[in-house]
Design a protein around this motif. Structure first.
Motif, PDB file in Angstrom:
ATOM      1  N   LEU A 121      33.752  40.805  49.946  1.00  0.00           N
ATOM      2  CA  LEU A 121      34.532  40.361  48.699  1.00  0.00           C
ATOM      3  C   LEU A 121      35.853  40.752  48.799  1.00  0.00           C
ATOM      4  O   LEU A 121      36.861  39.947  48.434  1.00  0.00           O
ATOM      5  N   TYR A 122      36.530  41.778  49.297  1.00  0.00           N
ATOM      6  CA  TYR A 122      37.736  42.048  49.224  1.00  0.00           C
ATOM      7  C   TYR A 122      38.699  41.604  50.164  1.00  0.00           C
ATOM      8  O   TYR A 122      39.514  40.482  50.112  1.00  0.00           O
ATOM      9  N   ILE A 178      39.362  38.091  48.147  1.00  0.00           N
ATOM     10  CA  ILE A 178      40.343  38.220  47.218  1.00  0.00           C
ATOM     11  C   ILE A 178      41.821  38.152  48.200  1.00  0.00           C
ATOM     12  O   ILE A 178      42.761  37.406  47.799  1.00  0.00           O
ATOM     13  N   LEU A 226      42.433  34.808  49.088  1.00  0.00           N
ATOM     14  CA  LEU A 226      42.713  34.007  48.011  1.00  0.00           C
ATOM     15  C   LEU A 226      44.470  34.403  48.075  1.00  0.00           C
ATOM     16  O   LEU A 226      45.116  33.115  47.609  1.00  0.00           O
ATOM     17  N   PRO A 264      27.382  47.699  31.162  1.00  0.00           N
ATOM     18  CA  PRO A 264      28.806  47.371  31.899  1.00  0.00           C
ATOM     19  C   PRO A 264      28.502  46.101  32.662  1.00  0.00           C
ATOM     20  O   PRO A 264      29.543  45.434  32.953  1.00  0.00           O
ATOM     21  N   ILE A 318      30.909  42.993  32.574  1.00  0.00           N
ATOM     22  CA  ILE A 318      31.856  42.508  33.704  1.00  0.00           C
ATOM     23  C   ILE A 318      31.607  40.904  33.659  1.00  0.00           C
ATOM     24  O   ILE A 318      32.427  40.278  33.851  1.00  0.00           O
ATOM     25  N   LEU A 330      33.880  39.437  31.328  1.00  0.00           N
ATOM     26  CA  LEU A 330      35.188  39.573  31.577  1.00  0.00           C
ATOM     27  C   LEU A 330      35.733  38.568  32.895  1.00  0.00           C
ATOM     28  O   LEU A 330      36.549  38.099  32.695  1.00  0.00           O
ATOM     29  N   LEU A 331      34.621  38.572  33.881  1.00  0.00           N
ATOM     30  CA  LEU A 331      35.058  37.381  34.612  1.00  0.00           C
ATOM     31  C   LEU A 331      34.958  35.991  34.123  1.00  0.00           C
ATOM     32  O   LEU A 331      35.886  35.312  34.392  1.00  0.00           O
ATOM     33  N   ALA A 376      38.485  35.739  32.540  1.00  0.00           N
ATOM     34  CA  ALA A 376      39.405  35.462  33.390  1.00  0.00           C
ATOM     35  C   ALA A 376      39.634  34.317  34.023  1.00  0.00           C
ATOM     36  O   ALA A 376      40.573  33.781  34.314  1.00  0.00           O
ATOM     37  N   GLY A 412      41.119  31.991  31.335  1.00  0.00           N
ATOM     38  CA  GLY A 412      42.555  32.253  31.360  1.00  0.00           C
ATOM     39  C   GLY A 412      43.316  31.893  32.549  1.00  0.00           C
ATOM     40  O   GLY A 412      44.389  31.164  32.574  1.00  0.00           O
ATOM     41  N   ALA A 413      42.790  31.884  33.786  1.00  0.00           N
ATOM     42  CA  ALA A 413      43.419  31.267  34.982  1.00  0.00           C
ATOM     43  C   ALA A 413      43.481  29.854  34.854  1.00  0.00           C
ATOM     44  O   ALA A 413      44.661  29.243  34.933  1.00  0.00           O
ATOM     45  N   TYR A 415      46.157  29.122  32.155  1.00  0.00           N
ATOM     46  CA  TYR A 415      47.599  29.208  32.618  1.00  0.00           C
ATOM     47  C   TYR A 415      48.164  28.087  33.721  1.00  0.00           C
ATOM     48  O   TYR A 415      49.213  27.620  33.658  1.00  0.00           O
ATOM     49  N   LEU A 416      47.062  27.471  34.360  1.00  0.00           N
ATOM     50  CA  LEU A 416      47.553  26.562  35.495  1.00  0.00           C
ATOM     51  C   LEU A 416      47.417  25.061  34.949  1.00  0.00           C
ATOM     52  O   LEU A 416      47.352  24.328  35.771  1.00  0.00           O
TER      53      LEU A 416
END
Lengths: 107, 168
Positions: free
Chosen positions: B59-60, B64, B67, B142, B146, B149-150, B153, B156-157, B160-161
């Protein structure tokens, strides 16, 4: 050295310091973002090493939640960088000052 | 044996982190951050968290930072788009000296913990099954938050775009 938690804490603190220095010393907004990622990772190291120390798996779940938050942050931050680069044609974080008071016009 | 692996992994992690804040080009910084994150994944494996090791690599480092690399290539950053940073090295040196007391305080606090064997535990500690049991028994709220939250996000992305109006 295997019998102590201290080397893991020292590694995490060194990485946290590197990330903090990246945030305060660099102006390139990509590197500021990646430094924040590095700081989140060092906090993960502290969580997981404390979890290993206490033989509990709850800190691993917290670390997983931190990774998910980092993924959400990546989406928002990278789209924000894209919008700002499209407008200003620069990656310098000092010029992103549209919220400053000098551009206010009184009518 | 674990000592040697830990020293090698932490060496690569610190070299990768230093390379990340010292390179001028963001693409080299992202590549050295990948080195650092893969080494930290190895440290997770040493701390008997094999599932987190997998998540860190896939994942990281895999999603990410890839990306980030895509965005850097997509933006087509020229060298005159990069900020001019004449005080980079002195700020890092002075800031590093100023951060030493903070680090010493944290390490002094943690050194009061008594020593315990930190070898790798087998038997399902940190495995996918135990992890899932822990997640869905004690951390269900939690987990759901989460997911919200995803979703936020993602929206929101996209907002913005959006294509901007002509004066934008």
């Amino acid at each position: 050295m295997v019998d102590s938690i201290l080397p893991y804490i020292i590694l995490a603190m060194i990485l946290f310091s590197i990330g903090f220095l990246g945030v305060i010393a660099r102006k390139n907004i990509f590197i500021v973002y990646m430094s924040i990622e590095l700081m989140l990772n060092s906090v993960n190291i502290i969580f997981v090493s404390l979890g290993r120390y206490n033989e509990s798996m709850q800190p691993q779940v917290i670390a997983m939640i931190i990774i998910a938050i980092a993924a959400a942050e990546a989406a928002v931050f990278l789209s924000l960088i894209t919008v700002l680069f499209r407008r200003k044609k620069s990656l310098n974080s000092d010029i992103f000052n549209v919220l400053r008071q000098k551009s206010v016009t009184h009518e | 044996m674990i000592d040697i692996i830990f020293i090698i992994l932490s060496f690569f992690a610190i070299i990768g982190g230093l390379g990340m804040i010292l390179f001028a080009q963001p693409i080299y910084s992202a590549l050295s951050l990948i080195v650092c994150l893969v080494a930290l994944g190895g440290v997770f494996a040493l701390l008997s968290a094999p599932f987190l090791f997998m998540v860190q690599i896939i994942l990281y480092a895999g999603a990410i930072i890839t990306l980030v690399l895509f965005i850097i290539m997509f933006l087509n950053v020229k060298s005159d788009n990069l900020p001019n940073e004449p005080y980079k090295i002195p700020t890092i040196l002075v800031g590093g000296i100023l951060l030493v007391p903070f680090n010493l305080l944290i390490i002094k606090g943690f050194s009061t913990l008594e020593d315990k064997p930190m070898h790798i535990i087998g038997e399902g500690f940190g495995s996918i099954k135990g992890f899932g049991m822990e997640l869905f028994r004690n951390w269900l709220v939690p987990f759901e938050l989460i997911s919200i939250l995803l979703l936020v996000a993602l929206v929101g992305a996209v907002v913005y775009l959006r294509k901007e109006k002509s004066d934008g």
